[in-house]
Each structure stands twice: as structure tokens, then as C-alpha cells.
Design a protein around this motif. Structure first.
Motif, PDB file in Angstrom:
ATOM      1  N   HIS A 122       0.906  -1.207  -0.016  1.00  0.00           N
ATOM      2  CA  HIS A 122      -0.211   0.162  -0.092  1.00  0.00           C
ATOM      3  C   HIS A 122       0.944   1.260   0.127  1.00  0.00           C
ATOM      4  O   HIS A 122       0.693   2.385  -0.792  1.00  0.00           O
ATOM      5  CB  HIS A 122      -1.071   0.119   1.233  1.00  0.00           C
ATOM      6  CG  HIS A 122      -2.086   0.898   1.084  1.00  0.00           C
ATOM      7  ND1 HIS A 122      -3.229   0.760   0.288  1.00  0.00           N
ATOM      8  CD2 HIS A 122      -2.181   2.209   1.693  1.00  0.00           C
ATOM      9  CE1 HIS A 122      -3.928   1.736   0.421  1.00  0.00           C
ATOM     10  NE2 HIS A 122      -3.447   2.609   1.494  1.00  0.00           N
ATOM     11  N   MET A 169       1.433   4.354  -2.825  1.00  0.00           N
ATOM     12  CA  MET A 169       1.378   5.714  -2.423  1.00  0.00           C
ATOM     13  C   MET A 169       2.713   6.066  -2.919  1.00  0.00           C
ATOM     14  O   MET A 169       2.434   7.503  -3.476  1.00  0.00           O
ATOM     15  CB  MET A 169       1.445   5.888  -1.142  1.00  0.00           C
ATOM     16  CG  MET A 169       1.102   7.068  -0.366  1.00  0.00           C
ATOM     17  SD  MET A 169      -0.818   7.680  -1.091  1.00  0.00           S
ATOM     18  CE  MET A 169      -0.356   9.366  -1.314  1.00  0.00           C
ATOM     19  N   LYS A 206       4.399   5.548  -5.512  1.00  0.00           N
ATOM     20  CA  LYS A 206       4.230   5.549  -6.884  1.00  0.00           C
ATOM     21  C   LYS A 206       3.167   6.798  -7.492  1.00  0.00           C
ATOM     22  O   LYS A 206       3.296   7.577  -8.391  1.00  0.00           O
ATOM     23  CB  LYS A 206       3.678   4.474  -7.690  1.00  0.00           C
ATOM     24  CG  LYS A 206       4.737   3.316  -7.516  1.00  0.00           C
ATOM     25  CD  LYS A 206       4.297   2.119  -8.443  1.00  0.00           C
ATOM     26  CE  LYS A 206       5.300   1.051  -8.633  1.00  0.00           C
ATOM     27  NZ  LYS A 206       5.193  -0.127  -9.285  1.00  0.00           N
ATOM     28  N   LEU A 207       2.229   6.941  -6.449  1.00  0.00           N
ATOM     29  CA  LEU A 207       1.262   7.850  -6.726  1.00  0.00           C
ATOM     30  C   LEU A 207       1.929   9.325  -6.482  1.00  0.00           C
ATOM     31  O   LEU A 207       1.351  10.074  -7.317  1.00  0.00           O
ATOM     32  CB  LEU A 207       0.062   7.701  -5.835  1.00  0.00           C
ATOM     33  CG  LEU A 207      -1.093   8.539  -5.843  1.00  0.00           C
ATOM     34  CD1 LEU A 207      -2.193   7.906  -7.024  1.00  0.00           C
ATOM     35  CD2 LEU A 207      -2.016   9.018  -4.727  1.00  0.00           C
ATOM     36  N   ARG A 237       0.381  -1.077  -8.662  1.00  0.00           N
ATOM     37  CA  ARG A 237       0.007   0.350  -9.483  1.00  0.00           C
ATOM     38  C   ARG A 237      -0.376   1.360  -8.652  1.00  0.00           C
ATOM     39  O   ARG A 237      -1.020   1.148  -7.509  1.00  0.00           O
ATOM     40  CB  ARG A 237      -1.206  -0.043 -10.643  1.00  0.00           C
ATOM     41  CG  ARG A 237      -0.938  -1.070 -11.544  1.00  0.00           C
ATOM     42  CD  ARG A 237      -2.246  -1.639 -12.010  1.00  0.00           C
ATOM     43  NE  ARG A 237      -3.394  -1.475 -11.346  1.00  0.00           N
ATOM     44  CZ  ARG A 237      -4.756  -1.499 -11.757  1.00  0.00           C
ATOM     45  NH1 ARG A 237      -5.068  -1.136 -12.785  1.00  0.00           N
ATOM     46  NH2 ARG A 237      -5.604  -1.513 -10.614  1.00  0.00           N
ATOM     47  N   ALA A 238      -0.274   2.568  -9.066  1.00  0.00           N
ATOM     48  CA  ALA A 238      -0.261   3.681  -8.306  1.00  0.00           C
ATOM     49  C   ALA A 238      -1.911   3.885  -7.568  1.00  0.00           C
ATOM     50  O   ALA A 238      -2.012   4.056  -6.448  1.00  0.00           O
ATOM     51  CB  ALA A 238      -0.065   4.994  -8.747  1.00  0.00           C
ATOM     52  N   GLN A 239      -3.015   3.247  -8.797  1.00  0.00           N
ATOM     53  CA  GLN A 239      -4.179   3.296  -8.228  1.00  0.00           C
ATOM     54  C   GLN A 239      -4.692   2.372  -7.235  1.00  0.00           C
ATOM     55  O   GLN A 239      -5.519   2.370  -6.604  1.00  0.00           O
ATOM     56  CB  GLN A 239      -5.003   3.316  -9.398  1.00  0.00           C
ATOM     57  CG  GLN A 239      -4.724   2.127 -10.315  1.00  0.00           C
ATOM     58  CD  GLN A 239      -3.793   2.357 -11.382  1.00  0.00           C
ATOM     59  OE1 GLN A 239      -2.888   3.071 -11.221  1.00  0.00           O
ATOM     60  NE2 GLN A 239      -4.367   2.115 -12.540  1.00  0.00           N
ATOM     61  N   VAL A 249      -3.458   2.326  -4.285  1.00  0.00           N
ATOM     62  CA  VAL A 249      -3.668   2.961  -2.999  1.00  0.00           C
ATOM     63  C   VAL A 249      -5.141   3.195  -2.722  1.00  0.00           C
ATOM     64  O   VAL A 249      -5.494   3.460  -1.763  1.00  0.00           O
ATOM     65  CB  VAL A 249      -2.983   4.260  -3.350  1.00  0.00           C
ATOM     66  CG1 VAL A 249      -3.706   5.279  -3.818  1.00  0.00           C
ATOM     67  CG2 VAL A 249      -2.573   4.810  -1.683  1.00  0.00           C
ATOM     68  N   LEU A 250      -6.227   3.330  -3.824  1.00  0.00           N
ATOM     69  CA  LEU A 250      -7.590   3.315  -3.540  1.00  0.00           C
ATOM     70  C   LEU A 250      -8.250   2.240  -3.149  1.00  0.00           C
ATOM     71  O   LEU A 250      -9.450   2.234  -2.489  1.00  0.00           O
ATOM     72  CB  LEU A 250      -8.157   3.739  -4.548  1.00  0.00           C
ATOM     73  CG  LEU A 250      -7.757   5.154  -5.317  1.00  0.00           C
ATOM     74  CD1 LEU A 250      -8.365   5.320  -6.651  1.00  0.00           C
ATOM     75  CD2 LEU A 250      -8.258   6.176  -4.294  1.00  0.00           C
ATOM     76  N   SER A 251      -7.306   0.902  -3.443  1.00  0.00           N
ATOM     77  CA  SER A 251      -8.205  -0.235  -2.738  1.00  0.00           C
ATOM     78  C   SER A 251      -7.832  -0.789  -1.185  1.00  0.00           C
ATOM     79  O   SER A 251      -7.139  -0.050  -0.539  1.00  0.00           O
ATOM     80  CB  SER A 251      -7.447  -1.599  -3.570  1.00  0.00           C
ATOM     81  OG  SER A 251      -6.139  -1.480  -3.334  1.00  0.00           O
TER      82      SER A 251
END
Lengths: 238, 384
Positions: free
Chosen positions: B296, B300, B302-303, B378-380, B382-384
């Protein structure tokens, strides 16, 4: 004079395929968000709000359409978004429902990290991070780890981290969902302040109907389509 | 900002426990290699320290360290007459069990050809060398004896006059040095049963013999060559006698390592390899789990736009820090624990360096596992 849009989505579509099933999460959405504007993105669950944010934040490419940020075409179908990390960190700030702070870094380190990643020298990064946190009333919490901060404080640290590289676009996904109404409103008021003082464009995905008065306008998504858009208020640039 | 250090400092206890856990694995690997080195060193100890250029042993045999060997008790005089020979000493060594301080003890009785050899080559930690032709002994501390102790061997009592440390035979029995005449006397001791059988003529040995089939108890003659002596010429002369074989120091060493200890060496090395594989798997799993825990945070990073080098650096540094800390704690544990082991565990710098290299390879492999997983995040996410 109307300032140029910071974020411009043109005919954006996003289709997810699973076997023979096709889910159209976004269907021809076109939106402009300008400097100094705080836009609320509303809609029921599954309406495509988060997908819109992922595409605007260059985390997913659109299946069709274009994404322009600061006047530059940055994403379209098949775009290699991994190569846009540098662009993303300089132009876009993210805030989520959870603060997503790095647990082993203090508040000031969490913010400074965003700057150091952008090659700002460590000492300078810390100084600016401390300045940002002090500006968000967290001057006394600089050296606390996230576990020692309240939910509201953590979210403010996340805001400071998002602001660190002075992005022109701030994208927030349900930033108040984990906060009580008072703290939630404080955070949204912070976005209003950021838009006014820093002239950033702010897009906030929210279900929180109590905060609508803080938005310059709202856009409503239903089944991946823009079903309603309140008229734009005139935005005055400083 | 060094994320690896920050994470370690934040989770210091977990890191220390992990390092100690890896350290125990390292200690086991070091211990196996050290045990092997110790066995080799113990086996070669007498050969290396006694200072003989050639060993004259029973004809057709490979010497006392490989099989039974008995030479004539006057063979040293024959050897002394050879051109190029500077000196000779008779050698005997055999294991003996005896009682002292009310308990059973075991020692490898080693004869010193006194007065030619008073044992000054033996490193003493206390006391002095043998000063009289009879009834004095120098003992290894590992036997459990002390200066002044009196022990009963054969028909006589012996006084311990000197103590050594780490002087053992290939089996790990501490050496007990006595004069060669005393050693022969101890070896010739017979039980009452043997004497009785000998008198009746029922025993295979005659009345004036022990159960050991050879007449002589002398196992070998040690030859020191003159500085300009031709070793091959001396060897040819000895072989020409017909009743003796001759071995160089290198041949003795080879006999011990490549024949007598070969299976043991192979076994220890095989077990060490298994331990290293286990260490590799455990360290790899630890690094992989540490990476999985951080997925996680990696998303983050990567985000917020962190390059892959930041993530790779964090994982690789943590892997190598765990490896280094494990190696150091393994070394510290080895130093603290191995001295209490009954057999010598010899930790040598080249072995530690080789183990460090193996750990580096293991950590590199473990990092690659973690990194390959981290790069898939993947950067996204972080939303999971």
C-alpha cells in the motif's frame, strides 16, 4: 477574463472488459476545471466518479477521448502513464478518504518526502514541509508519526503533502468520509482556501451534501454520463 | 531521505528479532563450516606441529593416522645413519580411558622421545614441559585435568606438570604427552585375564606379549632432514630397507583429509549446503513478506510520483541490512556459543567472507523477488 482550464477532459470514455462483459464506466464525459475553482463531483455509487478521478489523475488512460492538463495533452487511449510520474508529481496533488500516510515517517517527513522525490534538497524540503504544516495548524505535530495523529490531523498532513509540489490540480476522493462533520467541513474549507490563495483547480468527489455551498459548481455523474452541471460561477483570478 | 533506515528505526524491535533469527541461521552455517575446519585442524595438529619432514612407518602400511603401524623400536637408529637426516624421534599415539577425580576420562596418549624431544614445541598455557624421564605428563585442558593432578595409567602414577589448550587428536580426544618409554609401558599393560590366558598358552599372544599383535609399540619414526638434504634420496634409502614405508608431511595430510576424513568432510559440507539453502529460502521469504506488507505504501509512493529507483532502493537496502545484521549477530553468537562446544569450531576469516558473499547473493535474490512484486503495484492500488 476567464482563465484557461487546468484540467480539460474531452469526450472521455472508459470501458472495462471482463470476458464477454463490457462495463462502460464513463461515456463521453467532457469537463473543464479552471484555476481557483473548487468543483464537486457528485453521483451515486458506480456512477463513474472515481474512474473520472483516476483518468484525470493520469492513473488510468481513457478508452476514448483526451485529457489535457495545463494546456498540455497528457493522456489518451494507450498512453504510457508510468512515464508521466514526473509530470504527475509536479502538476497533480491527491487526497483520499484515508490519509495514506507512510506510517514509519513523521508528519514533516511525510510531506518532505514528496519534495525530496522531486529532487528538492533534504534540508530545504523539511523546512518547506514544516512551513506547510504550520500553515495547517500542525506546527506542534511535526515530529509525530501518523499513528499519534487524529483522523483530521492525518488528513491535513495528507493535504500538506498534496500541496508540497504546488500542483495546479488537486484531486480529492471522498476526503471527508472518514471525518466528523466539523472536521469534514474544515477540510473542504481548506480546499476553498487553497483554490483562492494558490489558484489551484480543485476537484472533489464527495457524497457529502452539507458541503455543497463550498463548491463553485458541481457536476453530477449518472451511469458514466454527465447528467447535470450547475452553471459556473465567475472565477476571479488574483 | 533513506526510507529503509526510517522503516527499520520505526520497527526496530521487529528488525532486531528478524536479524537475530537470521543470525541463528548464520551461526548454524558458520558452525557447520567451523566444525569441519576444526576437525581438519585437529586431525592435522600433530602433523603440523611436531616438526617432522618424513614419517617412517610400518612397511606396506600408510602410517598411524590411517591404520595400525608398528616399527622396530630401534628403527630410529637406522634412520639416523642415513645421509641427509638431521635427527629422528620415535612416535607413538593411542587412546586410553582412565579414572581420575572419580570419573572416567579419555585421552590420546602421545609419546615424546625424551630427552631428544622434551615437548618444547607444545604450546603450554600453564606449567612447564616434561623434565624427568618418567611419570610426568603434559595434558590438554580438555581432558579435565589440572597441574599437580596425579593419574594412574598402566601400572604407574603420573603427575601433570603442564597444560595445553586445543591439542587433540583426530577424534577430538585431548592429548596427554608422556615420555615414549612411559607411553610404551602404558600400552603394554595387560589385564589379569590376558596374563592368565598367556600362561595357559590359550591366548593368541605369548606370555610376554600384549594383545596388540605387533612386538613394538612404536608407531613411526619422525625424521628431521638437514637443510640441504635430498628428501627423495632419503625416501629411496628407507624404502630400500624393505620393512618400512615413508611418508612426507604432505602425504600424511592428504591421507588424513582425502581418505580417513573424506566421508565426514563430505557430510559436513553437504549439510552446510542444505543449511545455506534453508537460510536462502528463509531470508527470501522474510524480505518478500516485508515487501508484501508495504504494498500500500509502495502504491502511495508511486502515486506521489516516486521513481522506481526509490522503491527498489528501499527494498534492496532493507534486504542487505537484514543480511548484514544477521551475519554480524551470527558472528557474535558464534563467538559466544561455540567455545562451549565439546569439539573445536574454527571460524576463519575466509569462511566468514565466503558466507558474507553467499548472504549477499541470497539478499540480492530476495530483493529481486520483492522488487519484482513491488514493481507490479499500480499507483491506483492505493485506493483499494
Amino acid at each position: 477574463m476567464t482563465p484557461p482550464p487546468v484540467l480539460s477532459l474531452r469526450g472521455v470514455e472508459r470501458v472495462y472488459r471482463s470476458g464477454d462483459t463490457e462495463v462502460r464506466a464513463l461515456n463521453g464525459v467532457s469537463v473543464d476545471i479552471r484555476r481557483g475553482e473548487v468543483v464537486g463531483i457528485l453521483g451515486p455509487s458506480g456512477s463513474g466518479k472515481s474512474t473520472l478521478l483516476l483518468i484525470a489523475g493520469l492513473l488510468e488512460p481513457p478508452s476514448a477521448g483526451e485529457v489535457m492538463i495545463d494546456g498540455r495533452l497528457v493522456s489518451r487511449p494507450g498512453a504510457q502513464l508510468d512515464q508521466l510520474r514526473r509530470f504527475r508529481r509536479r502538476h497533480i496533488g491527491f487526497i483520499f478518504q484515508k490519509a495514506n500516510l507512510i506510517p514509519f515517517l513523521t508528519a514533516v517527513e511525510n510531506v518532505a518526502l514528496a519534495l525530496e522525490i522531486d529532487d528538492v534538497p533534504a534540508r530545504e524540503a523539511r523546512r518547506y514541509a514544516a512551513h506547510l504544516l504550520a500553515g495547517l495548524d500542525l506546527g506542534h505535530r511535526l515530529h509525530n508519526h501518523p499513528a499519534r495523529l487524529s483522523g483530521g490531523e492525518q488528513q491535513r498532513v495528507a493535504v500538506a503533502r498534496a500541496l508540497a509540489n504546488e500542483p495546479s490540480l488537486m484531486l480529492a476522493d471522498e476526503p471527508t468520509a472518514a471525518l466528523d462533520s466539523v472536521r469534514g467541513r474544515q477540510v473542504l474549507a481548506l480546499f476553498r482556501e487553497i483554490a483562492d490563495l494558490r489558484q489551484a483547480a480543485v476537484a472533489v468527489v464527495t457524497h457529502d451534501q452539507r458541503a455543497l455551498d463550498l463548491f463553485d459548481r458541481t457536476i453530477v455523474l449518472t451511469d458514466g454520463r454527465l447528467s447535470e452541471a450547475a452553471p459556473e460561477k465567475p472565477v476571479v483570478t488574483n | 531521505m533513506n526510507l529503509a533506515f526510517k522503516d527499520i528505526r520505526f520497527n526496530l524491535l521487529r528488525f532486531l528479532l528478524t536479524a537475530v533469527g537470521v543470525g541463528f541461521l548464520m551461526m548454524s552455517s558458520m558452525g557447520m563450516v567451523g566444525l569441519y575446519r576444526g576437525i581438519v585442524a585437529d586431525a592435522l595438529l600433530v602433523i603440523e606441529r611436531i616438526g617432522a619432514d618424513l614419517w617412517i612407518v610400518q612397511g606396506g602400511r600408510q602410517g598411524p593416522f590411517s591404520e595400525g603401524s608398528a616399527v622396530s623400536s630401534t628403527m630410529d637408529r637406522r634412520a639416523e645413519g642415513l645421509a641427509g637426516v638431521a635427527g629422528t624421534r620415535r612416535f607413538v599415539q593411542f587412546s586410553q580411558q582412565f579414572t581420575a577425580h572419580g570419573r572416567q576420562m579419555r585421552a590420546a596418549i602421545t609419546g615424546l622421545d625424551f630427552p631428544k624431544d622434551d615437548g618444547r614445541w607444545i604450546p603450554l598455557i600453564r606449567g612447564g614441559p616434561i623434565a624427568n624421564g618418567h611419570y610426568e605428563a603434559v595434558a590438554d585442558a580438555g581432558i579435565g585435568l589440572d597441574i599437580g593432578d596425579r593419574i594412574h595409567l598402566g601400572q604407574d602414577d603420573y603427575t601433570i606438570v603442564g597444560l595445553t589448550r586445543g591439542m587433540v587428536d583426530a577424534s577430538g580426544d585431548g592429548l596427554l604427552f608422556v615420555t615414549i618409554n612411559d607411553a610404551v609401558a602404558i600400552a603394554q599393560r595387560r589385564t589379569s585375564e590376558e596374563v592368565l590366558l598367556a600362561r595357559r598358552g590359550a591366548a593368541p599372544a605369548s606370555a610376554n606379549r600384549s594383545s596388540v599383535p605387533q612386538d613394538s609399540k612404536i608407531s613411526a619414526v619422525l625424521v628431521s632432514l638437514a637443510p640441504a638434504a635430498d628428501m627423495e634420496a632419503v625416501r629411496r634409502n628407507v624404502l630400500a630397507w624393505g620393512d618400512a614405508n615413508v611418508l612426507s608431511k604432505a602425504e600424511q595430510r592428504s591421507l588424513l583429509l582425502d581418505q580417513r576424513l573424506w566421508r565426514l568432510r563430505l557430510q559436513i559440507l553437504a549439510f552446510t549446503s542444505v543449511l545455506l539453502v534453508v537460510t536462502g529460502i528463509v531470508v527470501s521469504l522474510i524480505i518478500y513478506m516485508l515487501t508484501m506488507e508495504k504494498l500500500h505504501q509502495i502504491a502511495m509512493l508511486k502515486l506521489i510520483g516516486a521513481d522506481n529507483s526509490v522503491i527498489v532502493g528501499m527494498i534492496a537496502q532493507q534486504a542487505f541490512l537484514i543480511g548484514a545484521a544477521g551475519l554480524l549477530s551470527g558472528l557474535a553468537l558464534s563467538q559466544a556459543v561455540f567455545p562451549f562446544f565439546p569439539r573445536r569450531v574454527l571460524i576463519e576469516a575466509p569462511d566468514v567472507a565466503a558466507l558474507a558473499a553467499a548472504v549477499a547473493v541470497i539478499c540480492g535474490f530476495a530483493s529481486l523477488l520483492g522488487i519484482s512484486r513491488a514493481l507490479k503495484v499500480r499507483a491506483q492500488d492505493v485506493l483499494s
